[in-house]
Each structure stands twice: as C-alpha cells, then as structure tokens.
Design an enzyme around this catalytic site. Structure first.
Site, PDB file in Angstrom:
ATOM      1  N   ALA A  43      -4.120  16.932  -5.050  1.00 35.56           N
ATOM      2  CA  ALA A  43      -3.427  15.647  -4.818  1.00 35.56           C
ATOM      3  C   ALA A  43      -2.173  15.905  -6.079  1.00 35.56           C
ATOM      4  CB  ALA A  43      -3.592  14.560  -4.300  1.00 35.56           C
ATOM      5  N   LYS A  44      -2.817  16.586  -7.747  1.00 36.21           N
ATOM      6  CA  LYS A  44      -2.450  16.200  -8.651  1.00 36.21           C
ATOM      7  C   LYS A  44      -1.581  17.355  -8.609  1.00 36.21           C
ATOM      8  CE  LYS A  44      -3.356  11.938 -10.222  1.00 36.21           C
ATOM      9  NZ  LYS A  44      -2.708  11.349  -9.611  1.00 36.21           N
ATOM     10  N   ASP A  89       0.513  -1.080  -0.510  1.00 35.05           N
ATOM     11  CA  ASP A  89       0.390   0.200  -0.256  1.00 35.05           C
ATOM     12  C   ASP A  89       1.391   1.556   0.112  1.00 35.05           C
ATOM     13  OD1 ASP A  89      -1.660   2.082   0.130  1.00 35.05           O
ATOM     14  OD2 ASP A  89      -2.625   1.295   2.432  1.00 35.05           O
ATOM     15  N   VAL A  90       1.086   2.126  -1.246  1.00 29.49           N
ATOM     16  CA  VAL A  90       2.087   2.705  -1.680  1.00 29.49           C
ATOM     17  C   VAL A  90       1.622   4.426  -0.616  1.00 29.49           C
ATOM     18  CG1 VAL A  90       2.657   2.518  -3.962  1.00 29.49           C
ATOM     19  CG2 VAL A  90       0.600   3.720  -3.252  1.00 29.49           C
ATOM     20  N   TYR A 124      -8.811  15.563  -5.116  1.00 31.37           N
ATOM     21  CA  TYR A 124      -7.817  14.585  -6.583  1.00 31.37           C
ATOM     22  C   TYR A 124      -6.988  15.568  -7.375  1.00 31.37           C
ATOM     23  CZ  TYR A 124      -7.200  11.651 -10.702  1.00 31.37           C
ATOM     24  OH  TYR A 124      -6.634  11.492 -12.124  1.00 31.37           O
ATOM     25  N   ILE A 183      -8.483   9.236 -20.306  1.00 30.96           N
ATOM     26  CA  ILE A 183      -8.305   8.227 -20.824  1.00 30.96           C
ATOM     27  C   ILE A 183      -9.542   6.648 -21.365  1.00 30.96           C
ATOM     28  CG2 ILE A 183      -5.848   6.643 -21.211  1.00 30.96           C
ATOM     29  CD1 ILE A 183      -5.067   9.361 -21.944  1.00 30.96           C
TER      30      ILE A 183
HETATM   31  N1  LIG Z   1      -7.773   6.735 -15.646  1.00 28.12           N
HETATM   32  C1  LIG Z   1      -7.881   8.656 -16.608  1.00 28.12           C
HETATM   33  O1  LIG Z   1      -8.565   8.924 -17.781  1.00 28.12           O
HETATM   34  C2  LIG Z   1      -6.674   8.916 -15.461  1.00 28.12           C
HETATM   35  C3  LIG Z   1      -6.681  10.396 -16.555  1.00 28.12           C
HETATM   36  C4  LIG Z   1      -6.179  11.320 -15.437  1.00 28.12           C
HETATM   37  C5  LIG Z   1      -4.884  10.619 -14.647  1.00 28.12           C
HETATM   38  N2  LIG Z   1      -5.020   9.039 -14.568  1.00 28.12           N
HETATM   39  C6  LIG Z   1      -4.240   9.216 -13.704  1.00 28.12           C
HETATM   40  O2  LIG Z   1      -3.638   7.529 -14.150  1.00 28.12           O
HETATM   41  C7  LIG Z   1      -2.680   6.577 -13.053  1.00 28.12           C
HETATM   42  C8  LIG Z   1      -3.218   5.141 -13.609  1.00 28.12           C
HETATM   43  O3  LIG Z   1      -5.345   5.487 -13.405  1.00 28.12           O
HETATM   44  P1  LIG Z   1      -5.875   4.258 -13.598  1.00 28.12           P
HETATM   45  O4  LIG Z   1      -6.992   4.806 -14.759  1.00 28.12           O
HETATM   46  O5  LIG Z   1      -5.228   3.515 -14.684  1.00 28.12           O
HETATM   47  O6  LIG Z   1      -6.662   3.452 -12.137  1.00 28.12           O
HETATM   48  P2  LIG Z   1      -6.867   2.131 -11.838  1.00 28.12           P
HETATM   49  O7  LIG Z   1      -7.945   2.549 -10.690  1.00 28.12           O
HETATM   50  O8  LIG Z   1      -7.578   1.737 -13.515  1.00 28.12           O
HETATM   51  O9  LIG Z   1      -5.960   1.705 -11.195  1.00 28.12           O
HETATM   52  C9  LIG Z   1      -4.792   2.394 -10.427  1.00 28.12           C
HETATM   53  C10 LIG Z   1      -4.088   1.053 -10.091  1.00 28.12           C
HETATM   54  O10 LIG Z   1      -3.643   1.521  -8.513  1.00 28.12           O
HETATM   55  C11 LIG Z   1      -3.370   0.278  -7.852  1.00 28.12           C
HETATM   56  N3  LIG Z   1      -3.686   1.381  -6.223  1.00 28.12           N
HETATM   57  C12 LIG Z   1      -4.907   2.230  -6.136  1.00 28.12           C
HETATM   58  N4  LIG Z   1      -3.944   2.664  -4.501  1.00 28.12           N
HETATM   59  C13 LIG Z   1      -3.164   1.912  -4.303  1.00 28.12           C
HETATM   60  C14 LIG Z   1      -2.511   1.964  -2.956  1.00 28.12           C
HETATM   61  N5  LIG Z   1      -2.488   2.630  -2.228  1.00 28.12           N
HETATM   62  N6  LIG Z   1      -0.634   1.163  -3.016  1.00 28.12           N
HETATM   63  C15 LIG Z   1      -0.771   1.061  -3.886  1.00 28.12           C
HETATM   64  N7  LIG Z   1      -1.454   0.615  -5.722  1.00 28.12           N
HETATM   65  C16 LIG Z   1      -2.701   1.114  -5.453  1.00 28.12           C
HETATM   66  C17 LIG Z   1      -5.043  -0.057  -7.738  1.00 28.12           C
HETATM   67  O11 LIG Z   1      -5.528  -1.667  -7.540  1.00 28.12           O
HETATM   68  C18 LIG Z   1      -4.917  -0.365  -9.230  1.00 28.12           C
HETATM   69  O12 LIG Z   1      -4.107  -1.135  -9.678  1.00 28.12           O
HETATM   70  C19 LIG Z   1      -3.812   7.382 -11.573  1.00 28.12           C
HETATM   71  O13 LIG Z   1      -2.564   8.098 -10.784  1.00 28.12           O
HETATM   72  C20 LIG Z   1      -4.629   8.402 -11.849  1.00 28.12           C
HETATM   73  O14 LIG Z   1      -4.869   9.495 -11.032  1.00 28.12           O
HETATM   74  C21 LIG Z   1      -6.180   8.355 -15.274  1.00 28.12           C
END
Ligand SMILES: NC(=O)c1ccc[n+]([C@@H]2O[C@H](COP(=O)([O-])OP(=O)(O)OC[C@H]3O[C@@H](n4cnc5c(N)ncnc54)[C@H](O)[C@@H]3O)[C@@H](O)[C@H]2O)c1
Length: 250
Positions: free
Chosen positions: A162-163, A59-60, A159, A192
């Site tokens: 944080a970003k 858990d990061v 959110y 995305i």
């Molecule tokens: N999906 C989008 O459209 C989008 C847009 C902008 C930014 N992002 C960013 O991209 C990154 C990935 O997003 P995603 O859509 O693939 O999310 P997702 O929820 O599909 O995947 C996130 C992954 O991180 C893991 N995770 C979550 N909390 C954790 C923790 N405390 N410790 C370790 N692992 C943990 C989850 O188990 C999962 O495998 C994020 O930082 C998100 O903010 C996503």
C-alpha cells in the site's frame, strides 16, 4: 506557500501523528478541516480545539463517504489549499504462518482492509480534492504520509504494498499535474514515537528496533510535522519521497 491562513484538509487527524499535525498547523495559523473515522475523536476536536479546527466523521476507505465529506467541506466554504493524506492502519502478518494449525496463508480480508485504508483512500480523497483545487484555480499541495516500509518490510505484505502504491501515485501525480502548478510529496517516516507505537510494542521490542536505527532512537512526531511544513512552504519541491527515519533505510 505560507502556512498562515492556508486551508489544510487532514485525514485521520483524530490521534497520533495526524492529531499532532493538526495542532502544529493550528499553531502556525492554518485553518484545518479533519476527516476522521472515529466519531468521538471528531467531537473532541470540535469541542476542544481552536476555532480554526473543524472535524467531520468520514471513513476515507469508502468512496461514497469521501464524496459526501468533501462536498460538506467545500460547501462550508473551505477552499482546500493543502491535503494531507495521513489516515492509515499499520498491519503486520506473515505471507504464510507456518505455526498455524488452521489457515496458514495471509488473510485476504486483512489484505483488502489495509489496501482500502492505506491506498484506496489516498486515491479517493486526492482525486476529489484535486478536482476542487483545479476548479478553484489553486496551486495546491498534496502530502501523503507513506512509510519506509514501501521499500519492502518482512511481515508487512499489505502495508508495504500500500505504501509503495502511495509513493507511485505521488510520482505519477507530480508528473501529471505539475504543469498545472500542483505539487505532490510523500513523507516516509521510520519508527515514530506515538501512543499507538508504544501500545503495540513492548519496551524490549522498542529497544531492539532502536538498535537498527543509525541515530539509535525513535523519531518524534515533531520530525514528521517539520517535514510537512517544509513540504508546504518549499515551492520547488514535488515528486519527492522525504524519508524521516533516523537513517533506517540506509
Ligand atoms: N507511527 C509510526 O511509527 C508510523 C511510521 C510510518 C508511517 N506511519 C503512518 O503515519 C500515519 C499515521 O499513523 P499513526 O501512527 O499516527 O496512526 P494512529 O493509529 O495513531 O492514527 C491513525 C488515525 O487515522 C484514523 N483512521 C484510521 N482509519 C481511518 C479511515 N478509514 N478513515 C478515516 N480515519 C481513519 C484513526 O481513527 C486515527 O485517528 C499512517 O498513515 C501510518 O501508516 C506511522
């Protein structure tokens, strides 16, 4: 820095964008270690993926868990060249919910949870990894997956904050550690096309969102992956926030 033979640590590589990045890095010949919260996804990565990919549960958002995991990774002889801070949770909640009859203000627990997962984690993991890179005299690269929400997104207080913090850390560390040869880049995706995006939004909502994007479509995970590879390979890039958003922030 070349991708072949490079040791890359990816947080949250179990699914979504992180999983795609792991697969593309593996295909490019990099060695990948994943820190992932979900034990089942870790098992899946360790069983299905190539021998170049390993995963450890962590858990990061938890500082002690991060310390143990980084120790496990480095004691396994994995000298980290590149860190990708990808783990994160996307959370939407108004500052005040005018329609609620009970608690109207933004939940403080949700605020803390998002800040811990999306910002604290970046600080916890990066500080340990950079310490390791410096000890090993590596000219390492740290890439953090931010979001265009860092500019302020209505309904996403935690959110967005944080970003924005992730972007500020990227600038700070680029200035602080550039003289030692380390590089720091943030990648700020827009909308995305991921399984979680599809699960969270209805077809109508997705169509509406796409109308806000100048390119009129969601971004593919490949677009984020291409930005990651570019950030690793371009040795004069640091302190940049690379927007991968189809023009959404314009
Ligand atoms: N999906 C989008 O459209 C989008 C847009 C902008 C930014 N992002 C960013 O991209 C990154 C990935 O997003 P995603 O859509 O693939 O999310 P997702 O929820 O599909 O995947 C996130 C992954 O991180 C893991 N995770 C979550 N909390 C954790 C923790 N405390 N410790 C370790 N692992 C943990 C989850 O188990 C999962 O495998 C994020 O930082 C998100 O903010 C996503």
């Amino acid at each position: 820095m070349k991708l072949t033979g490079t040791n890359v640590l990816v947080t949250g590589g179990g699914r979504g964008i992180g999983r795609y990045l792991v697969e593309q890095l593996d295909e490019a010949g990099a060695n990948v270690f994943v820190l992932e919260y979900d034990e089942n996804l870790c098992e899946e990565l360790n069983q299905l993926a190539s021998a170049r990919v390993r995963a450890v549960q962590c858990d990061v958002a938890n500082a002690d868990a991060v310390d143990i995991a980084i120790q496990t990774v480095t004691e396994a002889g994995f000298d980290i060249d590149v860190l990708i801070n990808n783990a994160g949770i996307i959370h939407s909640e108004p500052l005040v919910n005018m329609l609620s009859r009970t608690e109207r203000a933004h939940s403080r627990d949700n605020w803390r949870k998002v800040m811990a997962t999306d910002l604290d984690s970046v600080f916890f993991v990066t500080s340990r990894v950079v310490d390791h890179m410096l000890a090993k005299r590596k000219k390492g690269v740290v890439i953090s997956i931010s979001s265009i929400a860092a500019n302020g997104n209505a309904g996403q207080s935690a959110y967005s904050a944080a970003k924005a913090g992730v972007n500020a850390l990227t600038h700070t560390w680029a200035k602080e550690l550039g003289p030692l040869g380390l590089r720091f880049i943030a990648i700020a995706p827009g909308f995305i096309d991921t399984p979680s995006t599809r699960a969270a939004l209805s077809e109508t909502m997705l169509a509406k969102l796409q109308q806000q994007v100048p390119l009129r479509r969601l971004g593919a995970m490949q677009a984020v992956s291409q930005a990651v590879h570019y950030a690793i390979e371009n040795d004069y890039l640091t302190g940049s926030i690379l927007e991968v958003d189809g023009g959404l922030v314009l």
